[in-house]
Design an enzyme around this catalytic site. Structure first.
Site, short mmCIF file in Angstrom:
data_model
loop_
_atom_site.label_atom_id
_atom_site.label_comp_id
_atom_site.label_asym_id
_atom_site.label_seq_id
_atom_site.Cartn_x
_atom_site.Cartn_y
_atom_site.Cartn_z
N ASP A 80 -5.26 -8.44 2.01
CA ASP A 80 -5.84 -7.14 1.66
C ASP A 80 -7.21 -7.27 0.99
OD1 ASP A 80 -3.85 -5.43 2.67
OD2 ASP A 80 -2.58 -5.80 0.93
N ASP A 141 -1.71 -4.95 10.04
CA ASP A 141 -2.77 -4.46 9.17
C ASP A 141 -3.92 -5.45 9.05
OD1 ASP A 141 -0.02 -3.89 8.57
OD2 ASP A 141 -0.61 -2.72 6.83
#
Length: 365
Positions: A80, A141
């Protein structure tokens, strides 16, 4: 403290401290930078008032962005890091040309690359969950975070005349490996692909945030659409453009089969059907991606994708999804982590982020 969500019955943002563990920390600075750029383009009539307003907005955006500068100075926590930096420092660099933002983003790209496993051919998404999944885990993601690597390779002066640097090669290899293992024959994706840590072979595809291992989790599919569109932007490799269309077409097909409008159920295989919660955030990601993808395909496909994006934004802009006087967010009815019972039917910051990005992309067409 940065906005994360507004839960049912609340009217103000629930905020969380900016950190490497809080994957949404970059979205609020991104919202501010996109607003700044939009206002800057509009500032034509009252130039003095516009200058004062822009100056204030820039200072606020700078403050929230700078709160994440520590990311360039510490080892990577997980994949992330890309979300955190792309949406804050890259957006800020695009808006201002600030050299400090550029340097932070370049350092973060090098740090993100340390998660790449050359034996597997992908970036490790969650180091803390290797034992939980039984191997090297890569989530869909992660495709979004490749933009940081491609951008850094471009900034380094590579990607010209066939000269590709390490970051570019890592991003391409990750996209290739994911394309080969992370998808079912119809183009729908698993949320998580698990690989053997020692020899790199693909073990299994599972879910973490979807309904089941075999279901189509809507936001996961939206990441695939957005991710492969972006990969084609940087590589101009026809394989990635073809794949972007494949994963888009199955999304649109299933959307029409399962939803009563252009906003998907949180998972298209939830047995409750239209009674299941929606996920406006997935619609925002797809709408933004399609407004880019339509530029790369033939005229018939371009019309289909642009019309779909406009329809998505039309529905998202209706009273059914707009928060308006109900809370301070733009959108309602997003779903974060349904299996964990987290952020179900909520306003979530990344929905607003991609909604604004999509609207700005549409305005520029």
């Amino acid at each position: 403290m940065e906005p994360r969500n507004i839960l049912d019955g609340d009217t103000a943002w629930n905020c969380r401290k900016a950190s490497a563990e809080e994957w949404c920390s970059g979205f609020w600075p991104g919202v501010l930078w996109m607003t700044y750029e939009s206002k800057k383009e509009e500032a034509t009539s009252d130039k003095l008032a516009a200058a004062i307003s822009l100056d204030s907005l820039q200072k606020i955006a700078e403050g929230y962005t700078e709160s994440l500068s520590f990311l360039a100075e510490q080892p990577v926590y997980d994949h992330d890091l890309g979300f955190l930096v792309i949406n804050s420092f890259l957006k800020g660099y695009e808006a201002t040309g600030c050299e400090h933002y550029r340097q932070v983003a370049l350092a973060a790209a090098d740090t993100l690359a340390t998660l790449f496993n050359p034996t597997v051919g992908t970036i490790l998404s969650w180091p803390r969950h290797v034992k939980d999944f039984g191997g090297h885990n890569t989530i869909m993601d992660n495709m979004i975070n490749l933009e940081l690597l491609f951008w850094a390779a471009q900034e380094n002066g590579k990607m010209r005349n066939g000269e590709n640097d390490t970051l570019y090669n890592i991003a391409v290899k990750h996209a290739e490996t994911t394309m080969n293992n992370h998808f079912r024959p119809d183009g729908s994706c698993y949320h998580v692909a698990v690989y053997d840590t020692l020899d790199g072979h693909f073990i299994k595809g599972v879910t973490h945030q979807g309904y089941s291992d075999s279901s189509m989790w809507s936001r996961g599919q939206s990441w695939a659409i957005y991710g492969y569109t972006m990969v084609y932007r940087f590589t101009h490799d026809q394989r990635f453009l073809d794949h972007a269309q494949k994963v888009t077409d199955i999304y649109l097909k299933r959307l029409h089969e399962t939803s009563n409008d252009w906003v998907p159920l949180w998972d298209m295989d939830d047995p409750r059907g239209i009674e299941a919660p929606k996920d406006a955030s997935a619609a925002c990601v797809v709408a933004s991606a399609l407004l880019e993808l339509q530029q790369y395909v033939d005229a018939e496909k371009a019309g289909e994708y642009k019309d779909a994006a406009v329809n998505m934004l039309r529905d998202l802009s209706s009273d059914r999804y707009q928060s308006r006087d109900r809370n301070v967010a733009f959108l309602m009815h997003s779903t974060g982590h349904h299996p964990a019972g987290s952020e179900i039917d909520a306003s979530i910051i990344y929905a607003d982020y991609y909604y604004i990005e999509a609207l700005l992309r549409l305005a520029k067409l």
